[in-house]
Design a protein around this motif. Structure first.
Motif, PDB file in Angstrom:
ATOM      1  N   ALA A 187       0.777  -1.124  -0.021  1.00 10.85           N
ATOM      2  CA  ALA A 187       0.005  -0.139   0.112  1.00 10.85           C
ATOM      3  C   ALA A 187       0.889   1.341   0.003  1.00 10.85           C
ATOM      4  CB  ALA A 187      -0.964   0.067   1.025  1.00 10.85           C
ATOM      5  N   ASP A 188       1.976   1.294   0.935  1.00 11.16           N
ATOM      6  CA  ASP A 188       2.955   2.316   0.957  1.00 11.16           C
ATOM      7  C   ASP A 188       3.754   2.619  -0.632  1.00 11.16           C
ATOM      8  OD1 ASP A 188       2.221   2.815   3.463  1.00 11.16           O
ATOM      9  OD2 ASP A 188       3.975   1.729   4.112  1.00 11.16           O
ATOM     10  N   GLU A 189       4.005   1.655  -1.086  1.00  9.48           N
ATOM     11  CA  GLU A 189       4.693   1.537  -2.449  1.00  9.48           C
ATOM     12  C   GLU A 189       3.656   2.047  -3.543  1.00  9.48           C
ATOM     13  OE1 GLU A 189       6.213  -2.289  -3.249  1.00  9.48           O
ATOM     14  OE2 GLU A 189       7.924  -2.205  -1.754  1.00  9.48           O
ATOM     15  N   LEU A 190       2.357   1.669  -3.351  1.00  6.50           N
ATOM     16  CA  LEU A 190       1.411   1.977  -4.530  1.00  6.50           C
ATOM     17  C   LEU A 190       1.014   3.232  -4.300  1.00  6.50           C
ATOM     18  CD1 LEU A 190      -0.737   0.970  -6.711  1.00  6.50           C
ATOM     19  CD2 LEU A 190      -2.188   0.557  -4.794  1.00  6.50           C
ATOM     20  N   SER A 191       0.992   4.023  -3.127  1.00  2.00           N
ATOM     21  CA  SER A 191       0.637   5.392  -2.969  1.00  2.00           C
ATOM     22  C   SER A 191       1.749   6.208  -3.478  1.00  2.00           C
ATOM     23  CB  SER A 191       0.214   5.571  -1.502  1.00  2.00           C
ATOM     24  OG  SER A 191       1.498   5.171  -0.583  1.00  2.00           O
ATOM     25  N   ALA A 192       3.087   5.724  -3.191  1.00  2.02           N
ATOM     26  CA  ALA A 192       4.210   6.550  -3.535  1.00  2.02           C
ATOM     27  C   ALA A 192       4.260   6.518  -5.139  1.00  2.02           C
ATOM     28  CB  ALA A 192       5.376   5.840  -3.115  1.00  2.02           C
ATOM     29  N   ALA A 193       3.891   5.552  -5.644  1.00  2.00           N
ATOM     30  CA  ALA A 193       3.989   5.683  -7.189  1.00  2.00           C
ATOM     31  C   ALA A 193       2.707   6.197  -7.842  1.00  2.00           C
ATOM     32  CB  ALA A 193       3.668   4.144  -7.718  1.00  2.00           C
ATOM     33  N   ALA A 194       1.684   6.308  -7.042  1.00  3.78           N
ATOM     34  CA  ALA A 194       0.566   7.161  -7.518  1.00  3.78           C
ATOM     35  C   ALA A 194       0.973   8.631  -7.343  1.00  3.78           C
ATOM     36  CB  ALA A 194      -0.597   6.818  -6.788  1.00  3.78           C
ATOM     37  N   MET A 195       1.652   8.899  -6.333  1.00  2.00           N
ATOM     38  CA  MET A 195       1.970  10.272  -6.126  1.00  2.00           C
ATOM     39  C   MET A 195       3.163  10.835  -7.286  1.00  2.00           C
ATOM     40  SD  MET A 195       0.646  11.661  -3.572  1.00  2.00           S
ATOM     41  CE  MET A 195       1.587  12.968  -2.813  1.00  2.00           C
ATOM     42  N   VAL A 196       4.075   9.945  -7.605  1.00  3.76           N
ATOM     43  CA  VAL A 196       4.934  10.274  -8.674  1.00  3.76           C
ATOM     44  C   VAL A 196       4.245  10.608  -9.872  1.00  3.76           C
ATOM     45  CG1 VAL A 196       7.142   9.459  -9.639  1.00  3.76           C
ATOM     46  CG2 VAL A 196       6.879   9.150  -7.304  1.00  3.76           C
ATOM     47  N   ARG A 197       3.339   9.800 -10.146  1.00  8.75           N
ATOM     48  CA  ARG A 197       2.573   9.670 -11.502  1.00  8.75           C
ATOM     49  C   ARG A 197       1.703  10.691 -11.645  1.00  8.75           C
ATOM     50  NH1 ARG A 197       1.771   3.304 -13.353  1.00  8.75           N
ATOM     51  NH2 ARG A 197       3.959   2.767 -13.130  1.00  8.75           N
ATOM     52  N   GLY A 198       1.559  11.615 -10.637  1.00 10.51           N
ATOM     53  CA  GLY A 198       0.758  12.989 -10.542  1.00 10.51           C
ATOM     54  C   GLY A 198      -0.958  12.467 -10.465  1.00 10.51           C
ATOM     55  N   ILE A 199      -1.394  11.775  -9.210  1.00 10.92           N
ATOM     56  CA  ILE A 199      -2.518  11.435  -9.062  1.00 10.92           C
ATOM     57  C   ILE A 199      -3.340  12.622  -8.273  1.00 10.92           C
ATOM     58  CG2 ILE A 199      -2.147  10.689  -6.759  1.00 10.92           C
ATOM     59  CD1 ILE A 199      -4.128   8.435  -7.489  1.00 10.92           C
ATOM     60  N   GLU A 200      -2.487  13.518  -7.845  1.00  9.08           N
ATOM     61  CA  GLU A 200      -3.182  14.599  -7.454  1.00  9.08           C
ATOM     62  C   GLU A 200      -3.385  15.775  -8.453  1.00  9.08           C
ATOM     63  OE1 GLU A 200      -0.963  16.050  -4.044  1.00  9.08           O
ATOM     64  OE2 GLU A 200      -1.514  14.211  -2.953  1.00  9.08           O
ATOM     65  N   ASN A 201      -2.960  15.784  -9.527  1.00  8.93           N
ATOM     66  CA  ASN A 201      -2.947  16.723 -10.714  1.00  8.93           C
ATOM     67  C   ASN A 201      -4.367  16.585 -11.004  1.00  8.93           C
ATOM     68  OD1 ASN A 201      -2.564  18.385 -12.614  1.00  8.93           O
ATOM     69  ND2 ASN A 201      -1.227  17.392 -13.728  1.00  8.93           N
ATOM     70  N   HIS A 202      -5.138  17.489 -11.045  1.00  5.16           N
ATOM     71  CA  HIS A 202      -6.675  17.573 -11.411  1.00  5.16           C
ATOM     72  C   HIS A 202      -6.723  18.309 -13.050  1.00  5.16           C
ATOM     73  CE1 HIS A 202      -8.149  16.274  -7.803  1.00  5.16           C
ATOM     74  NE2 HIS A 202      -7.136  17.291  -7.163  1.00  5.16           N
ATOM     75  N   THR A 203      -5.556  18.403 -13.757  1.00  7.73           N
ATOM     76  CA  THR A 203      -5.693  18.769 -15.013  1.00  7.73           C
ATOM     77  C   THR A 203      -6.048  17.744 -15.972  1.00  7.73           C
ATOM     78  OG1 THR A 203      -3.243  18.569 -15.430  1.00  7.73           O
ATOM     79  CG2 THR A 203      -4.125  20.861 -14.764  1.00  7.73           C
ATOM     80  N   ALA A 204      -6.485  18.207 -17.270  1.00  4.84           N
ATOM     81  CA  ALA A 204      -7.020  17.154 -18.199  1.00  4.84           C
ATOM     82  C   ALA A 204      -5.628  16.270 -18.727  1.00  4.84           C
ATOM     83  CB  ALA A 204      -7.485  17.780 -19.454  1.00  4.84           C
ATOM     84  N   ARG A 205      -5.911  14.825 -18.605  1.00  4.87           N
ATOM     85  CA  ARG A 205      -4.879  14.061 -18.690  1.00  4.87           C
ATOM     86  C   ARG A 205      -4.843  13.812 -20.409  1.00  4.87           C
ATOM     87  NH1 ARG A 205      -3.169  11.632 -13.805  1.00  4.87           N
ATOM     88  NH2 ARG A 205      -2.584   9.932 -14.927  1.00  4.87           N
ATOM     89  N   ALA A 206      -3.529  13.302 -20.798  1.00  5.25           N
ATOM     90  CA  ALA A 206      -3.301  12.740 -22.293  1.00  5.25           C
ATOM     91  C   ALA A 206      -3.984  11.516 -22.499  1.00  5.25           C
ATOM     92  CB  ALA A 206      -1.975  12.759 -22.568  1.00  5.25           C
ATOM     93  N   TRP A 207      -4.527  11.187 -23.635  1.00 10.98           N
ATOM     94  CA  TRP A 207      -5.473  10.051 -24.250  1.00 10.98           C
ATOM     95  C   TRP A 207      -4.293   9.224 -24.754  1.00 10.98           C
ATOM     96  CZ3 TRP A 207      -9.120   7.268 -22.928  1.00 10.98           C
ATOM     97  CH2 TRP A 207      -9.581   6.358 -23.879  1.00 10.98           C
ATOM     98  N   LEU A 208      -3.628   8.281 -24.206  1.00  9.65           N
ATOM     99  CA  LEU A 208      -2.691   7.408 -24.763  1.00  9.65           C
ATOM    100  C   LEU A 208      -3.174   6.530 -25.828  1.00  9.65           C
ATOM    101  CD1 LEU A 208      -0.337   6.743 -21.692  1.00  9.65           C
ATOM    102  CD2 LEU A 208      -0.092   8.549 -23.337  1.00  9.65           C
ATOM    103  N   TYR A 209      -4.378   6.149 -25.832  1.00  8.06           N
ATOM    104  CA  TYR A 209      -4.964   5.068 -26.727  1.00  8.06           C
ATOM    105  C   TYR A 209      -6.020   5.676 -27.599  1.00  8.06           C
ATOM    106  CZ  TYR A 209      -2.601   2.160 -23.109  1.00  8.06           C
ATOM    107  OH  TYR A 209      -1.604   1.720 -22.150  1.00  8.06           O
ATOM    108  N   PRO A 210      -5.759   6.322 -28.532  1.00  7.57           N
ATOM    109  CA  PRO A 210      -6.701   7.184 -29.264  1.00  7.57           C
ATOM    110  C   PRO A 210      -7.353   5.913 -29.988  1.00  7.57           C
ATOM    111  CG  PRO A 210      -4.562   7.278 -30.295  1.00  7.57           C
ATOM    112  CD  PRO A 210      -4.276   6.745 -28.968  1.00  7.57           C
TER     113      PRO A 210
END
Length: 255
Positions: A187-210
Motif C-alpha cells: 500500500a505504501d509503495e502503491l501510494s508513492a507510485a501514484a503520487m509520482v505519477r501525478g494522481i493529485e493533478n486535476h488537469t486534463a490528462r493525455a489520451w494514450l490510446y486514441p
C-alpha cells in the motif's frame, strides 16, 4: 493483470465498458435462464473475437454446469431445503456472468486503457481511483500470497486446506500475518507510485490510446486511392511503367 493482444475484432474501449454495464444490469433483471444463456453466448462471442476465447469457454462451461444442476435439483430435491438450494442456484449463474463481464474487460484491455476509457466517459475521479487501485492491488496481493506459500513450503510448513482444518489458528498465523505485513508495504509503495505519477493533478490528462475515427480520414484515403487509380490509367494509356513503390513512398511521407 493479463491482457491478450491477439484480437480478431477491435472494439472501442467505451463501447466495451457500456456493454459490460448494460449486461450486468440485464444479468440481475433477467429471470429466465434461457435469456441469461442467450446473453452469456453474446458475451462469449465478443470475448472470443477479442482474443479471450479460452477464458470465455471456461466461464461458459461453469454457467452451463450451474444451470444444468439447477434443472436436476428441481426434479430430484424435495422438502423445505429445496427452496434454499434453488435460490442459491438461481443467483450463482448471475454472479458468474458478472464475473465473466469483469474478465471480458481485464483480459482484453490493459489497466491504462480501462482507466482512460472511464475518464473519457466522464466518470468521476473519486470512482476511477479506487477502481484503478483495485485493479493494480489485487493481482499483486495474489502474487505475494503465492510467494508466501512457497517460502512456507521451503520451511516445511503445510499451507493446504487439510492443515487449515487440523489447526486453523496456526494456519492463520502463518498465512495472514505475512500477508498483512506485505499488504501494508504494498500500500505504501502503491501510494508513492501514484503520487509520482501525478494522481493529485486535476488537469486534463493525455489520451494514450486514441480510438476515434474521423470522417476526414476516410476522405483522405478515398482521395489517395482515386489519385493512384488516375495515375495508373494515365501511364497505361501512354504505355509507361507505373512505379507503385514511389507513389506509396510519397503517400507514406504525406501521412
Amino acid at each position: 493483470m493479463k491482457c491478450d493482444r491477439k484480437q480478431i475484432l477491435s472494439i472501442d474501449g467505451r463501447i466495451r465498458v457500456l456493454v459490460v454495464m448494460v449486461s450486468a444490469v440485464l444479468a440481475v433483471v433477467l429471470r429466465e435462464n434461457e435469456l441469461l444463456l442467450l446473453l452469456t453466448g453474446l458475451i462469449v462471442c465478443i470475448m472470443a473475437l477479442s482474443g479471450a476465447a479460452k477464458t470465455a469457454l471456461i466461464q461458459l462451461c461453469m454457467i452451463l454446469s450451474v444451470c444444468a444442476l439447477q434443472s436436476i435439483c428441481m426434479i430430484l430435491v424435495q422438502g423445505s431445503i429445496r427452496t434454499f438450494i434453488l435460490t442459491v442456484l438461481q443467483l450463482l449463474p448471475r454472479l458468474l456472468l458478472i464475473r465473466m463481464l469483469g474478465l471480458s474487460l481485464t483480459r482484453t484491455m490493459s489497466t491504462g486503457e480501462i482507466i482512460e476509457t472511464l475518464e473519457k466517459l466522464k466518470i468521476p475521479r473519486m470512482l476511477i481511483i479506487p477502481f484503478a487501485v483495485t485493479l493494480r492491488y489485487l493481482p499483486t496481493v495474489k502474487a505475494e500470497l503465492g510467494f508466501i506459500r512457497e517460502s512456507l513450503k521451503l520451511r516445511g510448513i503445510d499451507t493446504s486446506f487439510p492443515a487449515f482444518v487440523k489447526s486453523p489458528v496456526k494456519w492463520m498465523e502463518y498465512m495472514l500475518v505475512p500477508v498483512l505485513m506485505r499488504s501494508l508495504r504494498l500500500a505504501d509503495e502503491l501510494s508513492a507510485a501514484a503520487m509520482v505519477r501525478g494522481i493529485e493533478n486535476h488537469t486534463a490528462r493525455a489520451w494514450l490510446y486514441p480510438r476515434e475515427y474521423h470522417a476526414e480520414k476516410s476522405l483522405v484515403l478515398h482521395l489517395h486511392g482515386r489519385r493512384n487509380q488516375v495515375t495508373q490509367e494515365h501511364h497505361r494509356t501512354r504505355g509507361l511503367p507505373y512505379k507503385r513503390s514511389i507513389y506509396m513512398k510519397k503517400e507514406r511521407n504525406m501521412s
